[in-house]
Design a protein around this motif. Structure first.
Motif, PDB file in Angstrom:
ATOM      1  N   LYS A  95       5.229  -7.286   3.466  1.00 52.29           N
ATOM      2  CA  LYS A  95       5.504  -6.750   4.800  1.00 52.29           C
ATOM      3  C   LYS A  95       4.651  -7.361   5.916  1.00 52.29           C
ATOM      4  O   LYS A  95       5.045  -7.341   7.071  1.00 52.29           O
ATOM      5  CB  LYS A  95       5.458  -5.218   4.797  1.00 52.29           C
ATOM      6  CG  LYS A  95       4.110  -4.612   4.629  1.00 52.29           C
ATOM      7  CD  LYS A  95       4.214  -3.115   4.869  1.00 52.29           C
ATOM      8  CE  LYS A  95       2.861  -2.540   5.059  1.00 52.29           C
ATOM      9  NZ  LYS A  95       2.285  -1.731   4.093  1.00 52.29           N
ATOM     10  N   GLU A  96       3.488  -7.934   5.538  1.00 51.40           N
ATOM     11  CA  GLU A  96       2.647  -8.571   6.564  1.00 51.40           C
ATOM     12  C   GLU A  96       3.042 -10.020   6.810  1.00 51.40           C
ATOM     13  O   GLU A  96       2.369 -10.732   7.548  1.00 51.40           O
ATOM     14  CB  GLU A  96       1.166  -8.549   6.117  1.00 51.40           C
ATOM     15  CG  GLU A  96       0.628  -7.217   5.670  1.00 51.40           C
ATOM     16  CD  GLU A  96       0.372  -6.279   6.842  1.00 51.40           C
ATOM     17  OE1 GLU A  96       0.311  -6.775   7.980  1.00 51.40           O
ATOM     18  OE2 GLU A  96       0.251  -5.068   6.599  1.00 51.40           O
ATOM     19  N   GLU A 145      11.168  -2.426  -4.147  1.00 53.59           N
ATOM     20  CA  GLU A 145      10.346  -1.654  -3.210  1.00 53.59           C
ATOM     21  C   GLU A 145       8.909  -2.193  -3.176  1.00 53.59           C
ATOM     22  O   GLU A 145       8.327  -2.388  -2.111  1.00 53.59           O
ATOM     23  CB  GLU A 145      10.350  -0.189  -3.649  1.00 53.59           C
ATOM     24  CG  GLU A 145       9.805   0.741  -2.585  1.00 53.59           C
ATOM     25  CD  GLU A 145       9.624   2.153  -3.121  1.00 53.59           C
ATOM     26  OE1 GLU A 145      10.488   2.607  -3.905  1.00 53.59           O
ATOM     27  OE2 GLU A 145       8.606   2.775  -2.768  1.00 53.59           O
ATOM     28  N   LEU A 146       8.368  -2.463  -4.370  1.00 56.19           N
ATOM     29  CA  LEU A 146       7.008  -3.022  -4.443  1.00 56.19           C
ATOM     30  C   LEU A 146       6.936  -4.383  -3.744  1.00 56.19           C
ATOM     31  O   LEU A 146       5.987  -4.691  -3.035  1.00 56.19           O
ATOM     32  CB  LEU A 146       6.606  -3.232  -5.913  1.00 56.19           C
ATOM     33  CG  LEU A 146       6.109  -2.030  -6.701  1.00 56.19           C
ATOM     34  CD1 LEU A 146       5.986  -2.391  -8.191  1.00 56.19           C
ATOM     35  CD2 LEU A 146       4.734  -1.622  -6.167  1.00 56.19           C
ATOM     36  N   GLN A 147       7.979  -5.196  -3.955  1.00 53.00           N
ATOM     37  CA  GLN A 147       7.997  -6.542  -3.373  1.00 53.00           C
ATOM     38  C   GLN A 147       8.058  -6.484  -1.844  1.00 53.00           C
ATOM     39  O   GLN A 147       7.372  -7.240  -1.157  1.00 53.00           O
ATOM     40  CB  GLN A 147       9.185  -7.331  -3.935  1.00 53.00           C
ATOM     41  CG  GLN A 147       8.998  -7.688  -5.405  1.00 53.00           C
ATOM     42  CD  GLN A 147      10.295  -7.845  -6.170  1.00 53.00           C
ATOM     43  OE1 GLN A 147      11.374  -7.887  -5.592  1.00 53.00           O
ATOM     44  NE2 GLN A 147      10.209  -7.925  -7.488  1.00 53.00           N
ATOM     45  N   LYS A 148       8.856  -5.556  -1.333  1.00 50.68           N
ATOM     46  CA  LYS A 148       8.954  -5.412   0.127  1.00 50.68           C
ATOM     47  C   LYS A 148       7.597  -5.040   0.700  1.00 50.68           C
ATOM     48  O   LYS A 148       7.176  -5.544   1.737  1.00 50.68           O
ATOM     49  CB  LYS A 148       9.982  -4.341   0.482  1.00 50.68           C
ATOM     50  CG  LYS A 148      11.406  -4.836   0.286  1.00 50.68           C
ATOM     51  CD  LYS A 148      12.407  -3.839   0.830  1.00 50.68           C
ATOM     52  CE  LYS A 148      13.773  -4.487   0.890  1.00 50.68           C
ATOM     53  NZ  LYS A 148      14.881  -3.561   0.920  1.00 50.68           N
ATOM     54  N   GLU A 149       6.917  -4.160   0.002  1.00 53.51           N
ATOM     55  CA  GLU A 149       5.599  -3.714   0.436  1.00 53.51           C
ATOM     56  C   GLU A 149       4.612  -4.900   0.437  1.00 53.51           C
ATOM     57  O   GLU A 149       3.871  -5.093   1.388  1.00 53.51           O
ATOM     58  CB  GLU A 149       5.139  -2.601  -0.537  1.00 53.51           C
ATOM     59  CG  GLU A 149       3.802  -1.978  -0.252  1.00 53.51           C
ATOM     60  CD  GLU A 149       3.767  -1.231   1.082  1.00 53.51           C
ATOM     61  OE1 GLU A 149       4.823  -0.724   1.491  1.00 53.51           O
ATOM     62  OE2 GLU A 149       2.674  -1.205   1.693  1.00 53.51           O
ATOM     63  N   MET A 150       4.672  -5.703  -0.632  1.00 58.40           N
ATOM     64  CA  MET A 150       3.734  -6.832  -0.740  1.00 58.40           C
ATOM     65  C   MET A 150       3.965  -7.879   0.336  1.00 58.40           C
ATOM     66  O   MET A 150       3.064  -8.615   0.694  1.00 58.40           O
ATOM     67  CB  MET A 150       3.865  -7.504  -2.114  1.00 58.40           C
ATOM     68  CG  MET A 150       3.255  -6.707  -3.234  1.00 58.40           C
ATOM     69  SD  MET A 150       3.239  -7.699  -4.742  1.00 58.40           S
ATOM     70  CE  MET A 150       4.510  -6.925  -5.624  1.00 58.40           C
ATOM     71  N   LYS A 157       0.164  -4.681 -11.045  1.00 60.34           N
ATOM     72  CA  LYS A 157      -0.758  -5.177 -10.023  1.00 60.34           C
ATOM     73  C   LYS A 157      -0.989  -6.660 -10.213  1.00 60.34           C
ATOM     74  O   LYS A 157      -1.078  -7.125 -11.353  1.00 60.34           O
ATOM     75  CB  LYS A 157      -2.098  -4.447 -10.173  1.00 60.34           C
ATOM     76  CG  LYS A 157      -2.425  -3.640  -8.956  1.00 60.34           C
ATOM     77  CD  LYS A 157      -3.867  -3.220  -8.921  1.00 60.34           C
ATOM     78  CE  LYS A 157      -4.168  -2.716  -7.529  1.00 60.34           C
ATOM     79  NZ  LYS A 157      -4.555  -1.332  -7.513  1.00 60.34           N
TER      80      LYS A 157
END
Ligand code: DC
Length: 229
Positions: A125-126, A118-123, A71
């Motif tokens: 995405k906005e 995957e985590l980076q894509k999520e972070m 995190k």
């Protein structure tokens, strides 16, 4: 104003993160240091004895990946987000030469990369994000509106890193830091999965002989130009 994705890739110790942080601040974007994520997984592997105790147990690390919670938490005073590994602030622990020595091997593991990408894509995405690393413009955000590829000579980079480590109070020798920089360059750009390479549409930025202020101004102007387009 339109919000875009900014991917900053390049060799280690090119000053990517300093610049990315400044740029994110100026644009009120979120900054994500993906190197910190690979470093945190490496620290976890060292703490659990998967690496560093003679024989490396990468299979064991892969089996334990679900026990790793990463995190970022924004620190107002410092002006950037610090890395937390399973609830503990590890911002300082992940920057040691010991972690630097082991991180490239961990970053070669397919399952580690899959989890972190995957985590980076999520972070991101906005949008409204500045992300720095090795594969951001090629793998994580191949459609980023702005891609920068940073380079500088190995000697310049090693010297910068050496000074940083000394300032932190680490007892290091310049030649060891240079050796580490060169070794990491080699592993990072020759690994099978997502090797470090310039995306075709990235702008190359050599900062061997450029001060921080000039670098920032150039990059900031360029980003504003892309945002306006
Ligand atoms: O940016 P850094 O030096 O803190 O990165 C540490 C290591 O993590 C680096 O040697 C390569 C790896 N890395 C990676 O493989 N992919 C990324 N997106 C970021 C870092």
């Amino acid at each position: 104003m339109k919000r875009i994705t900014i991917a900053i890739d390049g060799f280690s110790s090119t000053g990517k993160s300093t610049l990315a942080k400044q740029l994110a601040k100026a644009l009120s974007y979120v900054y994500v240091d993906t190197g910190a994520m690979y470093r945190a997984v490496t620290l976890f592997a060292m703490q659990k004895g998967f690496i560093g105790s003679g024989k490396n147990d990468f299979d064991g690390l892969v089996r334990s990946l679900e026990d790793i919670v990463l995190k970022f938490s924004y620190n107002e005073e410092l002006g950037f987000a610090e890395m937390f590994l399973n609830g503990k602030n590890v911002e300082k622990d992940i920057r040691t030469l010991e972690v630097s020595r082991n991180v490239s091997q961990v970053a070669e593991i397919e399952e580690v990369r899959a989890k972190l990408v995957e985590l980076q894509k999520e972070m991101g995405k906005e949008k409204g994000v500045v992300m720095d690393g090795r594969d951001i413009g090629t793998v994580v955000f191949p459609n980023a509106e702005l891609k920068i590829f940073m380079t500088a000579s190995p000697e310049k980079r090693a010297y910068r890193r050496y000074k940083e480590l000394l300032e932190r109070g680490d007892n290091v020798v310049y030649e060891d830091v240079l050796e580490n920089v060169q070794k990491r360059d080699y592993i990072d750009s020759h690994r099978e999965i997502s090797p470090l390479k310039k995306a075709d549409d990235a702008v190359e930025f050599d900062n061997s002989d450029m001060g921080l202020k000039e670098q920032f101004e150039r990059l900031h102007n360029h980003a504003l130009h892309v945002i306006d387009r």
